[in-house]
Design a protein around this motif. Sequence first.
Motif, PDB file in Angstrom:
ATOM      1  N   GLU A  58      24.779 -38.430  -6.978  1.00 23.25           N
ATOM      2  CA  GLU A  58      23.644 -37.593  -7.372  1.00 23.25           C
ATOM      3  C   GLU A  58      22.669 -38.376  -8.249  1.00 23.25           C
ATOM      4  OE1 GLU A  58      24.833 -34.012  -9.348  1.00 23.25           O
ATOM      5  OE2 GLU A  58      26.505 -33.687  -7.973  1.00 23.25           O
ATOM      6  N   ASP A  59      21.434 -37.855  -8.339  1.00 20.82           N
ATOM      7  CA  ASP A  59      20.487 -38.392  -9.312  1.00 20.82           C
ATOM      8  C   ASP A  59      21.062 -38.130 -10.693  1.00 20.82           C
ATOM      9  OD1 ASP A  59      18.719 -39.138  -7.346  1.00 20.82           O
ATOM     10  OD2 ASP A  59      17.424 -37.382  -7.589  1.00 20.82           O
ATOM     11  N   MET A  60      20.919 -39.110 -11.570  1.00 24.09           N
ATOM     12  CA  MET A  60      21.455 -38.977 -12.918  1.00 24.09           C
ATOM     13  C   MET A  60      20.425 -38.307 -13.812  1.00 24.09           C
ATOM     14  SD  MET A  60      23.398 -42.617 -13.174  1.00 24.09           S
ATOM     15  CE  MET A  60      24.976 -42.328 -13.916  1.00 24.09           C
ATOM     16  N   VAL A  61      20.807 -37.171 -14.381  1.00 24.76           N
ATOM     17  CA  VAL A  61      19.927 -36.401 -15.246  1.00 24.76           C
ATOM     18  C   VAL A  61      20.669 -36.109 -16.537  1.00 24.76           C
ATOM     19  CG1 VAL A  61      18.639 -34.243 -15.464  1.00 24.76           C
ATOM     20  CG2 VAL A  61      18.838 -35.343 -13.232  1.00 24.76           C
ATOM     21  N   PRO A  62      20.048 -36.378 -17.693  1.00 27.31           N
ATOM     22  CA  PRO A  62      18.722 -36.936 -17.912  1.00 27.31           C
ATOM     23  C   PRO A  62      18.673 -38.428 -17.599  1.00 27.31           C
ATOM     24  CG  PRO A  62      19.854 -36.716 -20.014  1.00 27.31           C
ATOM     25  CD  PRO A  62      20.769 -36.128 -18.968  1.00 27.31           C
ATOM     26  N   TRP A  63      17.463 -38.943 -17.503  1.00 26.02           N
ATOM     27  CA  TRP A  63      17.248 -40.332 -17.075  1.00 26.02           C
ATOM     28  C   TRP A  63      18.038 -41.351 -17.892  1.00 26.02           C
ATOM     29  CZ3 TRP A  63      15.325 -44.279 -20.067  1.00 26.02           C
ATOM     30  CH2 TRP A  63      14.779 -43.908 -21.301  1.00 26.02           C
ATOM     31  N   VAL A  64      18.278 -41.110 -19.174  1.00 30.11           N
ATOM     32  CA  VAL A  64      18.939 -42.110 -20.014  1.00 30.11           C
ATOM     33  C   VAL A  64      20.359 -42.419 -19.569  1.00 30.11           C
ATOM     34  CG1 VAL A  64      17.555 -41.801 -22.106  1.00 30.11           C
ATOM     35  CG2 VAL A  64      19.567 -40.368 -21.741  1.00 30.11           C
ATOM     36  N   ILE A  65      21.008 -41.499 -18.846  1.00 30.40           N
ATOM     37  CA  ILE A  65      22.384 -41.805 -18.432  1.00 30.40           C
ATOM     38  C   ILE A  65      22.418 -42.779 -17.267  1.00 30.40           C
ATOM     39  CG2 ILE A  65      23.336 -39.665 -19.371  1.00 30.40           C
ATOM     40  CD1 ILE A  65      23.621 -38.637 -16.494  1.00 30.40           C
ATOM     41  N   VAL A 104      21.940 -34.895 -23.187  1.00 27.48           N
ATOM     42  CA  VAL A 104      20.602 -34.343 -23.292  1.00 27.48           C
ATOM     43  C   VAL A 104      19.673 -35.401 -23.877  1.00 27.48           C
ATOM     44  CG1 VAL A 104      21.005 -33.333 -25.595  1.00 27.48           C
ATOM     45  CG2 VAL A 104      19.201 -32.404 -24.127  1.00 27.48           C
ATOM     46  N   ASN A 105      18.442 -35.381 -23.405  1.00 26.46           N
ATOM     47  CA  ASN A 105      17.404 -36.268 -23.910  1.00 26.46           C
ATOM     48  C   ASN A 105      16.251 -35.362 -24.351  1.00 26.46           C
ATOM     49  OD1 ASN A 105      14.790 -38.163 -22.890  1.00 26.46           O
ATOM     50  ND2 ASN A 105      16.349 -39.165 -24.123  1.00 26.46           N
ATOM     51  N   LYS A 148       2.530 -36.820 -18.280  1.00 28.04           N
ATOM     52  CA  LYS A 148       3.592 -36.739 -17.266  1.00 28.04           C
ATOM     53  C   LYS A 148       4.691 -35.762 -17.693  1.00 28.04           C
ATOM     54  CE  LYS A 148       6.928 -39.237 -14.558  1.00 28.04           C
ATOM     55  NZ  LYS A 148       7.594 -40.434 -14.186  1.00 28.04           N
ATOM     56  N   LEU A 149       5.104 -35.841 -18.963  1.00 28.02           N
ATOM     57  CA  LEU A 149       6.141 -34.923 -19.449  1.00 28.02           C
ATOM     58  C   LEU A 149       5.651 -33.480 -19.429  1.00 28.02           C
ATOM     59  CD1 LEU A 149       7.614 -36.949 -22.457  1.00 28.02           C
ATOM     60  CD2 LEU A 149       8.724 -36.489 -20.259  1.00 28.02           C
ATOM     61  N   PHE A 150       4.366 -33.259 -19.722  1.00 30.42           N
ATOM     62  CA  PHE A 150       3.803 -31.910 -19.694  1.00 30.42           C
ATOM     63  C   PHE A 150       3.881 -31.337 -18.279  1.00 30.42           C
ATOM     64  CE2 PHE A 150       0.300 -28.919 -19.084  1.00 30.42           C
ATOM     65  CZ  PHE A 150       0.554 -28.013 -20.107  1.00 30.42           C
ATOM     66  N   ASN A 151       3.642 -32.181 -17.282  1.00 29.42           N
ATOM     67  CA  ASN A 151       3.665 -31.719 -15.898  1.00 29.42           C
ATOM     68  C   ASN A 151       5.065 -31.559 -15.344  1.00 29.42           C
ATOM     69  OD1 ASN A 151       0.859 -31.545 -15.598  1.00 29.42           O
ATOM     70  ND2 ASN A 151       0.709 -33.711 -15.115  1.00 29.42           N
ATOM     71  N   CYS A 152       5.912 -32.559 -15.541  1.00 28.88           N
ATOM     72  CA  CYS A 152       7.169 -32.514 -14.794  1.00 28.88           C
ATOM     73  C   CYS A 152       8.402 -33.026 -15.537  1.00 28.88           C
ATOM     74  CB  CYS A 152       7.015 -33.265 -13.471  1.00 28.88           C
ATOM     75  SG  CYS A 152       6.514 -34.969 -13.640  1.00 28.88           S
ATOM     76  N   GLY A 153       8.314 -33.253 -16.837  1.00 28.70           N
ATOM     77  CA  GLY A 153       9.499 -33.735 -17.545  1.00 28.70           C
ATOM     78  C   GLY A 153       9.975 -32.802 -18.638  1.00 28.70           C
ATOM     79  N   GLY A 154       9.017 -32.243 -19.366  1.00 21.85           N
ATOM     80  CA  GLY A 154       9.359 -31.337 -20.446  1.00 21.85           C
ATOM     81  C   GLY A 154       9.864 -32.043 -21.689  1.00 21.85           C
ATOM     82  N   HIS A 155      10.183 -31.246 -22.682  1.00 19.86           N
ATOM     83  CA  HIS A 155      10.735 -31.778 -23.929  1.00 19.86           C
ATOM     84  C   HIS A 155      12.213 -32.122 -23.788  1.00 19.86           C
ATOM     85  CE1 HIS A 155       7.316 -29.662 -26.019  1.00 19.86           C
ATOM     86  NE2 HIS A 155       7.398 -30.743 -26.785  1.00 19.86           N
ATOM     87  N   ILE A 156      12.922 -31.362 -22.936  1.00 21.21           N
ATOM     88  CA  ILE A 156      14.377 -31.470 -22.900  1.00 21.21           C
ATOM     89  C   ILE A 156      14.856 -31.691 -21.467  1.00 21.21           C
ATOM     90  CG2 ILE A 156      16.538 -30.219 -23.326  1.00 21.21           C
ATOM     91  CD1 ILE A 156      15.028 -28.657 -25.526  1.00 21.21           C
ATOM     92  N   GLY A 157      15.575 -32.784 -21.274  1.00 22.13           N
ATOM     93  CA  GLY A 157      16.242 -33.044 -19.999  1.00 22.13           C
ATOM     94  C   GLY A 157      17.732 -33.092 -20.263  1.00 22.13           C
TER      95      GLY A 157
END
Length: 175
Positions: free
Chosen positions: A30-37, A83-84, A92-101
Amino acid sequence: MELRMSLVRPTVNLKDEYLSFYQEWIESGEDMVPWVISKDPSDFEGMVQFLFNNEKGENLPGNRAPDSTFWLVVGDNKVVGAVNIRHRLTEKLFNCGGHIGYGIRPKERNKGYASKLLALSLQKAKELGIEKALVVCDEGNIASEKTILKNGGIPDSNFVEEDGNVIKRFWIELS
């Protein structure tokens, strides 16, 4: 008996537990979420230092926002989620990343961990001075959408990425 659950800062003391978490994601495909992992942990101490540098806003490329990473640890130090939290929103975060992944390791899903992880993350976001958190998920991710709604998410307009993927956006008041 309720399982002990807490958010902890990345630490070399949890290396074996984190590597097990990381390996499970790799094996899932799977895609790793959040990106930092998705950061290669083979230099574990270097990876932990990278995460601390991000939190302090040091050595960030371009317009990247500082962010804080925490691991969701249950029971006997088992890392079940990550969590990140981005300290501010870029365009970019406003559109599709948000504060919390956030993400829960594949074999530990559907046990209520995501709701608890998001609830604890919202407390951390408030401590960082965020008054209203943007949390997003892909349109098809029903479990994540339910988790966000359960934690007070108010739907906002969707964002459609270039490849046609629809991002559902939710705001959560932290006051």
